[in-house]
Scaffold this motif. Structure first.
Motif, PDB file in Angstrom:
ATOM      1  N   TYR A 182       0.860  -1.189   0.000  1.00 54.94           N
ATOM      2  CA  TYR A 182       0.000   0.000   0.000  1.00 54.94           C
ATOM      3  C   TYR A 182       0.890   1.231   0.000  1.00 54.94           C
ATOM      4  CZ  TYR A 182      -3.634  -3.024   2.035  1.00 54.94           C
ATOM      5  OH  TYR A 182      -4.525  -4.004   2.285  1.00 54.94           O
ATOM      6  N   THR A 183       0.550   2.233  -0.766  1.00 57.16           N
ATOM      7  CA  THR A 183       1.196   3.540  -0.633  1.00 57.16           C
ATOM      8  C   THR A 183       0.105   4.592  -0.587  1.00 57.16           C
ATOM      9  OG1 THR A 183       3.179   2.846  -1.782  1.00 57.16           O
ATOM     10  CG2 THR A 183       2.792   5.182  -1.677  1.00 57.16           C
ATOM     11  N   GLN A 184       0.275   5.555   0.305  1.00 59.02           N
ATOM     12  CA  GLN A 184      -0.741   6.580   0.490  1.00 59.02           C
ATOM     13  C   GLN A 184      -0.040   7.937   0.441  1.00 59.02           C
ATOM     14  OE1 GLN A 184      -3.176   5.603   3.944  1.00 59.02           O
ATOM     15  NE2 GLN A 184      -3.504   7.780   4.301  1.00 59.02           N
ATOM     16  N   ALA A 185      -0.400   8.745  -0.547  1.00 60.24           N
ATOM     17  CA  ALA A 185       0.206  10.081  -0.632  1.00 60.24           C
ATOM     18  C   ALA A 185      -0.365  10.946   0.484  1.00 60.24           C
ATOM     19  CB  ALA A 185      -0.091  10.705  -1.991  1.00 60.24           C
ATOM     20  N   VAL A 186       0.487  11.537   1.278  1.00 61.75           N
ATOM     21  CA  VAL A 186       0.032  12.405   2.365  1.00 61.75           C
ATOM     22  C   VAL A 186       1.204  13.312   2.734  1.00 61.75           C
ATOM     23  CG1 VAL A 186       0.494  10.410   3.876  1.00 61.75           C
ATOM     24  CG2 VAL A 186      -0.596  12.409   4.832  1.00 61.75           C
ATOM     25  N   ASP A 187       0.917  14.592   2.928  1.00 58.55           N
ATOM     26  CA  ASP A 187       1.994  15.518   3.254  1.00 58.55           C
ATOM     27  C   ASP A 187       2.231  15.498   4.764  1.00 58.55           C
ATOM     28  OD1 ASP A 187       3.823  17.497   3.592  1.00 58.55           O
ATOM     29  OD2 ASP A 187       2.871  18.883   2.193  1.00 58.55           O
TER      30      ASP A 187
END
Lengths: 383, 383
Positions: free
Chosen positions: A109-114
């Motif tokens: 899983y990869t989740q873009a989040v700043d």
């Protein structure tokens, strides 16, 4: 030491010897295992039985035993039960993966989040959700998680993240903020181990992790070099120009200020553009001049920092990973030219620049791989 | 393998085990040696007999054996027969030393000579004279030379000095030009080993050899880190400023151009002055301004290069040797300040800067020490 304790310690050792040999030589017969390890056939059979029960090895059909000409049952690592969780917090994403005992990748899983705009508590709470999702799905596939390792973008000293300047973290003890046990290690170290175990480069290389921060991990003879306190490999803060732009680390003119992802996007006129790296790639493919020049200059700075790294650490080859892998065709040329002009006189061979096939997954894979390697070295503790 | 060969190989191994233990624990009784090594008393007595005959150990008066309460004869390393020759070629001197099996320094010679103006053949012919003189004098003292190692100021790759830019050497195979067998190694590597074996700093440090060239050797856990090709530690060519002055290595702005001995003397207005370092020291003691400023600027450049080295290699402490040891009081301050301001945020502790007590002798001592350590690891080959 009582006799029972001594007996258990010997069983633990033998179990590790047998499982290690199955990993190296499997599929392999019990007879061959006895011959290679020097253990008796009875001991090997007992150990194999324990390992089958623990779901760590499996028995397949008959295998002809070369030595003796009699067919035997082959024993091999099993990917059906034991697995490991690899996690990563980076500046602009979170990721998780589950890897089984055969090092097959089962989930990603990869989740873009700043993560720059949230506190350590918030970021770790997001990570917790991701980890629980991964563990639940792994359980659904019949896997049991033997342990987890977390990659963070900063030096880690005895479980403490003293400073991850790109996250704005100072003195964060991660394990205190998570509801499951985890080992914490530096992202660049784990990415180098990911390259070693899941990549295509043999055992002597410097793996460069290009993200918003830039780190590196040196592998010599198949072993990660960690330095005296485990803080080696901070390529991103090698000085490229002593009076250059101020860096979050407190220094000036660090490599990150020239070749980190933010610096690169800024130089290409793409600061703050959502999914900036994909836009940069589109511009590069279209031959857009600012983007080409930004990559060329980043490659030059990378070449200067790698010149210092080669002089100090003497790596076999250099593997560019992370965002540098995606940008490889546009930064390789100037980096290589800079290194050759600076290193050529002193060395017969300037280390080759190659590209990682793992891209942004290297650290998460290395994190999971580290757990698997520990299980194989000491299966007794995970029975 | 015939039975005789197998027997010899076992004797060779046991001889090394016994001699190694005598070095670690001596003076020590035969009974204690048997207990520590797990060998039978008969085997230990045979090995000790062989080692006495070879002049490697000696028997002293009775020593009370703690375990058993019976007095035994103590066995200790002997410095009376076996010795090693350490040699060094540097830019402005040649040196030789003889060290015995107990690591006692028996002879030292240093000869000031400008090796930049002579060919490799001439320089090596001078070295040959110096070596013969040392060997003759050692023979006169009843010593027998078990081997020799030569330190050279440049990277060494499989016995070949590919480039020693400060000597003007290219592709010199030293052993072809000398009339005695010698192993060749890099000066900075051997100086680090000299510091480890003859100095006062424990086993985790970066030893910096400041000469006309600047090199370094990293010791981690008591072992020298050599990199993939044995070329690690070239601190002198770490980039301090990418557009700085041209260096003989083909690069620009290397540390040597700011903090090497020639650069320092030039900055202090002492270029070409005979015995320039002594003059510089006199000026520093007198508070002469150009000299003080030259050292301060050299310390800043050293601090920049060491910042990169600490980020990449994570040494325990940093030991300044060679000319930097003599100039330590005048360069330490600015080097330390530069490192602290650049490293302080990322690391809880900035490595301490300490001074080597060995000065210019470190490499020659390390060269001889390397031979002694090999004799102790494998005495059989030197019987």
């Amino acid at each position: 030491m009582t006799q029972a304790v001594r007996h258990n310690s010997m069983r633990a050792r033998n179990l590790g010897v047998v499982l290690g040999e199955v990993r190296r030589s499997g599929p392999v017969t019990r007879a061959a295992l006895a011959e290679i390890t020097g253990l008796t056939k009875t001991t090997v059979s007992k150990m194999v039985g324990d390992l089958i029960e623990a779901g760590m090895v499996t028995e397949s059909g008959a295998l002809r035993d070369g030595e003796r000409g009699r067919p035997g049952t082959a024993v091999a690592l099993s990917g059906r039960r034991v697995a490991a969780l690899g996690l990563e917090i980076n500046v602009d994403y979170l990721s998780a993966c589950v890897v089984d005992l055969t090092l097959a990748v089962r989930l990603r899983y990869t989740q873009a989040v700043d993560n720059r705009t949230s506190s350590p508590v918030e970021t770790l709470s997001h990570l917790e959700e991701l980890a629980h999702r991964a563990v639940d799905e792994a359980h659904g596939e019949g896997l049991s998680i033997a342990g987890s390792t977390l990659a963070v973008p900063g030096p880690v000293d005895g479980g403490l993240v003293h400073a991850a300047p790109n996250l704005g973290w100072h003195d964060v003890r991660v394990s205190d903020l998570l509801d499951f046990p985890v080992e914490v290690d530096n992202e660049a170290n784990l990415a180098a181990l990911g390259e070693l175990w899941f990549g295509s480069v043999p055992g002597d290389f410097l793996h460069v992790s290009g993200e918003i921060g830039v780190g590196a991990g040196l592998v010599v003879g198949g072993t990660l070099f960690r330095g005296a306190r485990g803080l080696a490999g901070e390529l991103g803060h090698v000085v490229v120009s002593p009076d250059g732009p101020a860096c979050r680390c407190g220094g000036r003119g660090c490599l990150e200020q020239y070749a980190g992802q933010d610096a690169l996007l800024r130089a290409a006129g793409l600061a703050g553009v959502p999914d900036g790296v994909s836009t940069l790639l589109a511009h590069l493919h279209a031959g857009e001049r600012d983007s080409l020049e930004a990559c060329e200059r980043a490659g030059q700075a990378l070449g200067v920092a790698l010149t210092s790294a080669v002089h100090l650490m003497d790596p076999g080859t250099i593997v560019l990973g992370g965002v540098f892998a995606r940008l490889f065709p546009w930064i390789r040329g100037s980096a290589h030219k800079t290194m050759t002009s600076r290193l050529g006189v002193m060395r017969r061979a300037v280390p080759e620049l190659t590209v990682s096939r793992l891209g942004g997954d290297a650290a998460t894979l290395g994190a999971a791989g580290q757990v698997i390697h520990r299980v194989i070295a000491d299966p007794w503790s995970h029975l």
